[in-house]
Design an enzyme around this catalytic site. Structure first.
Site, mmCIF file in Angstrom:
data_model
loop_
_atom_site.group_PDB
_atom_site.id
_atom_site.type_symbol
_atom_site.label_atom_id
_atom_site.label_comp_id
_atom_site.label_asym_id
_atom_site.label_seq_id
_atom_site.Cartn_x
_atom_site.Cartn_y
_atom_site.Cartn_z
ATOM 1 N N PHE A 145 0.856 -1.188 0.000
ATOM 2 C CA PHE A 145 0.000 0.000 0.000
ATOM 3 C C PHE A 145 0.887 1.231 0.000
ATOM 4 O O PHE A 145 1.742 1.391 0.860
ATOM 5 C CB PHE A 145 -0.934 0.034 1.223
ATOM 6 C CG PHE A 145 -1.884 1.197 1.168
ATOM 7 C CD1 PHE A 145 -3.031 1.141 0.385
ATOM 8 C CD2 PHE A 145 -1.615 2.365 1.860
ATOM 9 C CE1 PHE A 145 -3.899 2.224 0.296
ATOM 10 C CE2 PHE A 145 -2.478 3.461 1.776
ATOM 11 C CZ PHE A 145 -3.619 3.391 1.004
ATOM 12 N N ASP A 230 9.157 2.605 1.570
ATOM 13 C CA ASP A 230 8.002 3.357 2.042
ATOM 14 C C ASP A 230 7.898 3.122 3.554
ATOM 15 O O ASP A 230 7.439 2.071 3.992
ATOM 16 C CB ASP A 230 6.747 2.876 1.307
ATOM 17 C CG ASP A 230 5.486 3.591 1.784
ATOM 18 O OD1 ASP A 230 5.523 4.251 2.840
ATOM 19 O OD2 ASP A 230 4.449 3.460 1.106
ATOM 20 N N LYS A 259 2.594 9.889 8.253
ATOM 21 C CA LYS A 259 1.867 9.480 9.454
ATOM 22 C C LYS A 259 2.348 10.065 10.797
ATOM 23 O O LYS A 259 1.880 11.097 11.212
ATOM 24 C CB LYS A 259 1.767 7.958 9.488
ATOM 25 C CG LYS A 259 0.884 7.451 8.327
ATOM 26 C CD LYS A 259 0.274 6.114 8.554
ATOM 27 C CE LYS A 259 -0.905 5.883 7.624
ATOM 28 N NZ LYS A 259 -0.615 5.102 6.429
#
Ligand SMILES: *Cc1c(COP(=O)(O)O)cnc(C)c1O
Length: 404
Positions: A145, A230, A259
């Protein structure tokens, strides 16, 4: 049943207004949150929740940490935004901190994880153009993702997120995760980058194996391609180290963060080695909001607090305790197939399709966890979590499992 909460918020009317005016891209739980403090959230009816999701790995400091609140408030009263045609002090200060923490060379700032990955993809392509026009292919993993912009969603190895958006961005390939020979077979002279999460988060917490991540690194070196990691979810203490790749001793050429970075304030970053970062020159890439003083002040305060309160160490320690308690729960039940994860990034996989019901039952009992698919529940508590919180959460999960 009364729908008017203590504080006068009409829950039904919030939900109705959302349905009428907000694009329907989420299936939300019927809870209206109005306040947070530390590990706790409160809804409009005054009900208290223990937060084991942290806004999907965002609220690392818990909710409304007083020092983060005052850093944001102070900066908001001083200067919020000027645009990147001028210098501000906070942006290079944050870049320096992230470079020192990560061992990378330079930073570019944006506002989200998808944008950070978009930056990484563009940087890798631009870098590879120096070698030749045909070196543009990016190899990603199935189950990955990387976000929802068109290039980031193309990189994402889950067909359900591609449906209806075709044609996708050309030049992406997907291979099974943790299968080094498949990666080897897919890579070649046209490969400009391999893009991976050290631990796949969104698809249910699947760590890369040591051989796989180290193998991807050597493959990239052999082919003259870049390794993009990532770390939007795994970065900044989530796994009990500052960065997920530190568990593997593998260094990427490009690393993306978001995040946890702003402690709840939106900010993303793409870090690269000095050599790779040179491929970007003035005009190559930009963001209006990226690296504004307010977002950078929030991130600087977040990093200060993480260091001062030793939250990375706490993540390792309490993460291990959480896993231990969940494995103990597993030993008492026959419907938990696996407990996996690193630090405070943990998933429980059930041997029956009960995840949605279990998460709903947890919510009813005042615990926030995240169901993934039909049989996985993910836990991503704030990095400030304590043993008592773990005990409380595991007790609620246990009860919910019996009731669901
Ligand atoms: C959440 C996430 C993203 C996307 O971040 P957004 O801020 O939602 O764009 C990208 N990669 C990983 C690994 C993520 O967990």
């Amino acid at each position: 049943m009364s729908t008017t909460a203590k504080n006068g918020i009409e829950i039904q009317s919030v939900i109705a207004m959302d349905a009428e005016y907000v694009m329907h891209t989420f299936n939300r739980q019927r809870v209206v949150f109005v306040r947070g403090k530390g590990m706790k959230l409160w809804d409009a009816e005054g009900k208290e929740y223990l937060d084991f999701l942290a806004g999907i790995a965002v609220n690392g400091l818990g909710h409304c940490h007083p020092d983060l609140v005052s850093a944001i408030g102070g900066q908001a009263g001083e200067l919020m935004h000027v645009c990147n045609l001028y210098y501000v002090t906070q942006q290079p200060m944050l870049a320096k901190r992230l470079v020192e923490l990560s061992g990378m060379g330079k930073a570019f700032f944006c506002n989200s994880g998808a944008e950070a990955n978009e930056t990484a993809i563009k940087l890798a392509r631009k870098w590879a153009k120096q070698t030749g026009p045909e070196k543009y292919e990016i190899i990603c993993a199935e189950g990955s993702f990387h976000g929802r912009t068109l290039a980031a969603v193309t990189a994402t190895g889950q067909p359900k997120y591609h449906e209806g958006f075709e044609p996708l961005v050309p030049g992406f390939k997907h291979v099974p995760f943790n299968d080094l020979s498949a990666l080897d077979a897919a890579a070649g002279d046209s490969t400009c980058a391999v893009m991976l999460e050290p631990i796949q988060g969104e698809s249910g917490v699947h760590p890369a194996t040591q051989d796989y991540l180290a193998g991807a690194r050597s493959l990239c070196d052999r082919l003259g391609a870049l390794l993009i990691l990532d770390e939007v979810q795994t970065g900044l203490g989530r796994t009990g180290k500052w960065f997920g790749c530190q568990h593997y001793g593998v260094r990427p050429d490009i690393m993306t963060l978001a995040k946890t970075l702003g402690g709840g304030f939106p900010i993303g970053a793409c870090l690269a080695t000095d050599e790779v970062a040179k491929a970007f020159v003035p005009g190559s890439h930009a963001s209006t909001f990226g690296g504004n003083p307010l977002a950078c002040a929030a991130a600087l305060a977040t990093l200060d607090i993480m260091e001062r309160e030793k939250l990375v160490e706490n993540s390792a320690e309490i993460g291990a305790y959480l896993k231990e308690r969940l494995i103990e729960l597993q030993s008492r039940r026959d419907d938990i197939a696996e407990v996996r994860g690193v630090g405070l990034m943990v998933a429980v996989e059930f041997s029956r399709e009960c995840a949605v019901d279990v998460a709903a039952e947890c919510l009813r009992r005042g615990l926030i966890v995240n169901p993934i698919g039909r049989s996985i529940v993910r836990m991503l508590p704030p990095l400030i979590v304590k043993r008592d919180d773990v005990d409380a959460a595991v007790a609620i999960l246990s009860d919910s499992l019996s009731g669901a």
